[in-house]
Design an enzyme around this catalytic site. Structure first.
Site, PDB file in Angstrom:
ATOM      1  N   HIS A 156       1.886   4.823  -2.101  1.00 46.65           N
ATOM      2  CA  HIS A 156       1.051   5.992  -3.383  1.00 46.65           C
ATOM      3  C   HIS A 156       2.342   6.333  -4.034  1.00 46.65           C
ATOM      4  O   HIS A 156       3.289   6.525  -3.858  1.00 46.65           O
ATOM      5  CB  HIS A 156      -0.025   6.778  -3.364  1.00 46.65           C
TER       6      HIS A 156
ATOM      7  N   GLU B 142     -10.857   4.177   6.871  1.00 45.64           N
ATOM      8  CA  GLU B 142      -9.685   4.847   7.593  1.00 45.64           C
ATOM      9  C   GLU B 142     -10.100   6.323   8.139  1.00 45.64           C
ATOM     10  O   GLU B 142     -10.786   6.095  10.067  1.00 45.64           O
ATOM     11  CB  GLU B 142      -8.916   5.729   6.583  1.00 45.64           C
TER      12      GLU B 142
ATOM     13  N   ASP C 276       2.280   6.837   2.591  1.00 48.51           N
ATOM     14  CA  ASP C 276       2.844   8.028   1.359  1.00 48.51           C
ATOM     15  C   ASP C 276       4.087   9.010   2.683  1.00 48.51           C
ATOM     16  O   ASP C 276       3.700   9.780   3.209  1.00 48.51           O
ATOM     17  CB  ASP C 276       1.792   9.340   1.524  1.00 48.51           C
TER      18      ASP C 276
ATOM     19  N   HIS D  36       0.675  -1.308  -0.151  1.00 43.45           N
ATOM     20  CA  HIS D  36       0.079  -0.101  -0.108  1.00 43.45           C
ATOM     21  C   HIS D  36       0.766   1.571  -0.161  1.00 43.45           C
ATOM     22  O   HIS D  36       1.123   1.733   0.584  1.00 43.45           O
ATOM     23  CB  HIS D  36      -0.900   0.051   1.571  1.00 43.45           C
TER      24      HIS D  36
ATOM     25  N   HIS E  97      -9.395   1.614  -0.954  1.00 47.22           N
ATOM     26  CA  HIS E  97      -9.364   1.945   0.396  1.00 47.22           C
ATOM     27  C   HIS E  97     -10.903   2.624   1.295  1.00 47.22           C
ATOM     28  O   HIS E  97     -12.012   2.513   0.817  1.00 47.22           O
ATOM     29  CB  HIS E  97      -9.020   4.122   0.539  1.00 47.22           C
TER      30      HIS E  97
HETATM   31 ZN   LIG Z   1      -3.247   4.890   0.416  1.00 49.27          ZN
END
Ligand SMILES: [Zn+2]
Length: 327
Positions: free
Chosen positions: A15, A196, A275, A13, A193
């Site tokens: 990006h 979250e 990220d 996972h 996703h």
């Molecule tokens: Zn993500």
């Protein structure tokens, strides 16, 4: 910390734009004469204090990524950083909306460049890569269908998955069922996703309507014991990014994070960074925090990496070759 750095890891996972090392973005900005001084803190890291500023910094930094060649270089920079942290297998989220604006011909050039970058990284560092093409939730269901068709058309040994990121509060999972059906029909692995920013209900909706085998984050499933049981029963893997969750205040601190409770309840979980430079983390630091907080050792990490590989969107030869590293 050094111990954790060399331990073999999977990450599924991540990006690609969000993983761009600040130094790489600074170099690219300099070449293009773009002034990005406001984007960086004094120590050279990405600067942001709240979510609005995070989005501004992210947008400014990624604005210098403008061509397939930029993305080839980005792929190599990201994978070099992953490999330096012991990652042996990775899946990167790509967004065709940012790589050619969703145009199929342009996307093919971007994808070819990123595959070349991944091939170069494999030759240089031995790291294995697969790509997951993602639609952006707040761009709406019609654009998602367009991206699903484009992904189905360009699927191959390296582009093996379809997913969805973006603003979780936008519309409901059911609105995106047509896009995911197209991707499923093409034989792509599916993830989205959920759970979250929104609660357990978003995970349930995603399972019901999008038929995914993995959930990006999903950590708020812990709020609903029946859903936790379902995740365990249906063997749905959660792509958990603890450092990201803490940076964005989904949990207040490491001991509060649900990953250990989910794992103890039999839910397959793995660890990724989302990220990483934006959240001032690396895979090594995630492992060190988990070891310190929950007393995880090598056997625990091998178990979560095995869970990740069992749910990875790759061919069986690659899966078995990677699983052997975690035995
Ligand atoms: Zn993500």
């Amino acid at each position: 910390m050094n111990d954790w750095k060399t331990l073999p890891k999977t990450e599924i996972h991540l990006h690609i734009e969000g993983a761009a090392p600040p130094e790489f973005i600074r170099t690219l900005a300099k070449e293009k004469n773009v002034d990005l001084s406001g984007v960086f803190a004094a120590d050279g890291s990405y600067r942001w204090a709240d979510f609005a500023e995070f989005l501004c910094t992210y947008e400014a930094a990624t604005s210098v990524l403008q061509s397939p060649e930029d993305y080839r270089r980005l792929t190599e920079a990201v994978l070099a950083e992953s490999a330096a942290n012991g990652v042996v297998y990775t899946e990167l989220f790509l967004a065709a909306d940012f790589c050619g604006g969703g145009d199929v011909a342009a996307w093919k050039e971007y994808l070819a460049a990123m595959i070349e970058g991944a091939d170069n990284a494999r030759a240089a560092h031995g790291i294995e890569t697969r790509f997951i093409s993602t639609c952006v939730r707040h761009f709406g269901p019609e654009e998602a269908v367009k991206i699903a068709r484009l992904t189905a058309e360009t699927a191959g040994p390296m582009l093996t998955g379809f997913g969805m990121g973006g603003e979780e509060r936008h519309l409901s999972a059911a609105d995106f069922a047509p896009a995911f059906a197209i991707a499923a029909e093409a034989g792509l692995g599916l993830t989205s996703h959920a759970g979250e920013i929104c609660g357990a209900g978003s995970v349930r909706d995603t399972l019901d309507h999008l038929k995914v085998t993995r959930i990006g984050h999903g950590v708020r499933a812990i709020e609903d014991p029946a859903l936790v049981d379902r995740l365990a029963d249906e063997n749905i893997l959660l792509e958990v990014c603890p450092g990201s969750n803490i940076a964005l205040s989904v949990f207040s601190d490491w001991p509060e994070h649900s990953i250990e409770r989910l794992r103890r309840a039999g839910v397959p979980v793995c660890v990724s960074t989302d990220d990483p430079p934006y959240f001032h983390t690396t895979m090594t630091e995630e492992y060190a925090h988990l070891a310190d907080t929950f007393a995880w050792g090598r056997a625990d990490f091998n178990a979560i990496n095995t869970a990740a590989m069992n749910a990875a969107f790759c061919d069986e030869d690659t899966r078995q070759r990677m699983l052997a590293k975690f035995r």
